[in-house]
Design a protein around this motif. Structure first.
Motif, PDB file in Angstrom:
ATOM      1  N   SER A 123       0.811  -1.219   0.000  1.00 51.99           N
ATOM      2  CA  SER A 123       0.000   0.000   0.000  1.00 51.99           C
ATOM      3  C   SER A 123       0.840   1.264   0.000  1.00 51.99           C
ATOM      4  O   SER A 123       2.020   1.246   0.343  1.00 51.99           O
ATOM      5  N   HIS A 174       0.140   5.550   0.972  1.00 53.91           N
ATOM      6  CA  HIS A 174      -0.754   6.585   1.485  1.00 53.91           C
ATOM      7  C   HIS A 174      -0.058   7.930   1.395  1.00 53.91           C
ATOM      8  O   HIS A 174       1.154   8.023   1.615  1.00 53.91           O
ATOM      9  N   GLU A 182      -0.775  12.506   1.679  1.00 50.79           N
ATOM     10  CA  GLU A 182      -1.642  13.656   1.902  1.00 50.79           C
ATOM     11  C   GLU A 182      -1.466  14.570   0.705  1.00 50.79           C
ATOM     12  O   GLU A 182      -0.353  15.005   0.400  1.00 50.79           O
ATOM     13  N   ASN A 220      -6.233  12.942   2.783  1.00 47.90           N
ATOM     14  CA  ASN A 220      -5.487  11.698   2.925  1.00 47.90           C
ATOM     15  C   ASN A 220      -6.047  10.699   1.923  1.00 47.90           C
ATOM     16  O   ASN A 220      -7.244  10.424   1.937  1.00 47.90           O
ATOM     17  N   ILE A 221      -5.194  10.210   1.053  1.00 46.94           N
ATOM     18  CA  ILE A 221      -5.639   9.233   0.061  1.00 46.94           C
ATOM     19  C   ILE A 221      -4.702   8.030   0.101  1.00 46.94           C
ATOM     20  O   ILE A 221      -3.541   8.151   0.496  1.00 46.94           O
ATOM     21  N   ASP A 240      -8.762   1.593  -4.115  1.00 51.65           N
ATOM     22  CA  ASP A 240      -8.657   2.733  -3.212  1.00 51.65           C
ATOM     23  C   ASP A 240      -8.563   2.235  -1.773  1.00 51.65           C
ATOM     24  O   ASP A 240      -9.102   1.195  -1.418  1.00 51.65           O
ATOM     25  N   ASP A 241      -7.854   2.993  -0.973  1.00 48.64           N
ATOM     26  CA  ASP A 241      -7.695   2.683   0.448  1.00 48.64           C
ATOM     27  C   ASP A 241      -7.764   4.003   1.199  1.00 48.64           C
ATOM     28  O   ASP A 241      -6.802   4.453   1.798  1.00 48.64           O
ATOM     29  N   GLY A 242      -8.925   4.628   1.065  1.00 46.47           N
ATOM     30  CA  GLY A 242      -9.114   5.952   1.624  1.00 46.47           C
ATOM     31  C   GLY A 242      -8.911   6.981   0.530  1.00 46.47           C
ATOM     32  O   GLY A 242      -7.846   7.557   0.391  1.00 46.47           O
TER      33      GLY A 242
END
Length: 149
Positions: free
Chosen positions: A47, A49, A51, A56-57, A74-76
Motif C-alpha cells: 500500500s 498513502h 496527503e 489523505n488518500i 482505493d484505500d481511503g
C-alpha cells in the motif's frame, strides 16, 4: 455511477516481467517522487498513502498475477476505484510489453463530468511517459531537476 476508463495501449521497451517488477512493490513509487513531496507519503509492499492538498488518500494492491496483471484499489480516497495494470507480451516482440491501464471508478454525475476526460488524459500520459522512459527519452513535461537521488 460506475465508470470505466481505458488508457491507450503503449508498447514499452521492457519485457513484461521487468515492467511488472517495477510496479509490484508500492515502495518503488516513492523514489520517483520529487524530494519535497516524499515527506507526506508512506508506503509498504502492498500500500501507499499520501496527503494531497489536505486530503489523505491511499491505494493498495488487491491482486497480483505475476508478469501479466496488478490490481489496485482505493484505500481511503474521495471516491471508490479499482485500477488494473496489464502487462502483455507485445505481438511483434516478446521482449517488449503491450501495456494498458483500466480504471473503474464510482463517480457521481458531477464528478464524471468534471473528471472523466482528465482521468483519461492522465492515464494516457502515464502510458506515454512509461513508453518514453523505456526508450531512453524524458517524458513530456518531466523536470529532472525536481528529482533527488
Amino acid at each position: 455511477m460506475a465508470v470505466e476508463i481505458q488508457s491507450k495501449r503503449g508498447i514499452v521497451s521492457k519485457a513484461p516481467y521487468e515492467l511488472y517488477m517495477m510496479f509490484v512493490d508500492m515502495r518503488n513509487f516513492v523514489r520517483f517522487l520529487p524530494e519535497d513531496k516524499r515527506e507526506s507519503v508512506t508506503a509498504d509492499y502492498d500500500s501507499l498513502h499520501a496527503e494531497v492538498q489536505g486530503f489523505n488518500i491511499g491505494i493498495k494492491v488487491v491482486d497480483r498475477v505475476p508478469y501479466s496483471r496488478i490490481v489496485f484499489q482505493d484505500d481511503g480516497a474521495p471516491f471508490a476505484f479499482e485500477l488494473v495494470l496489464f502487462f502483455n507480451p507485445a505481438a511483434e516482440d516478446p521482449y517488449k510489453t503491450d501495456f494498458q491501464i483500466v480504471l473503474d471508478a464510482d463517480l457521481n454525475f458531477m464528478m464524471k463530468t468534471i473528471l472523466g476526460s482528465k482521468l483519461k488524459e492522465g492515464l494516457d500520459k502515464m502510458v506515454d511517459g512509461l513508453v518514453a522512459m523505456s526508450e531512453g527519452r524524458m517524458p513530456e513535461g518531466f523536470d529532472p531537476s525536481s528529482m533527488q537521488a
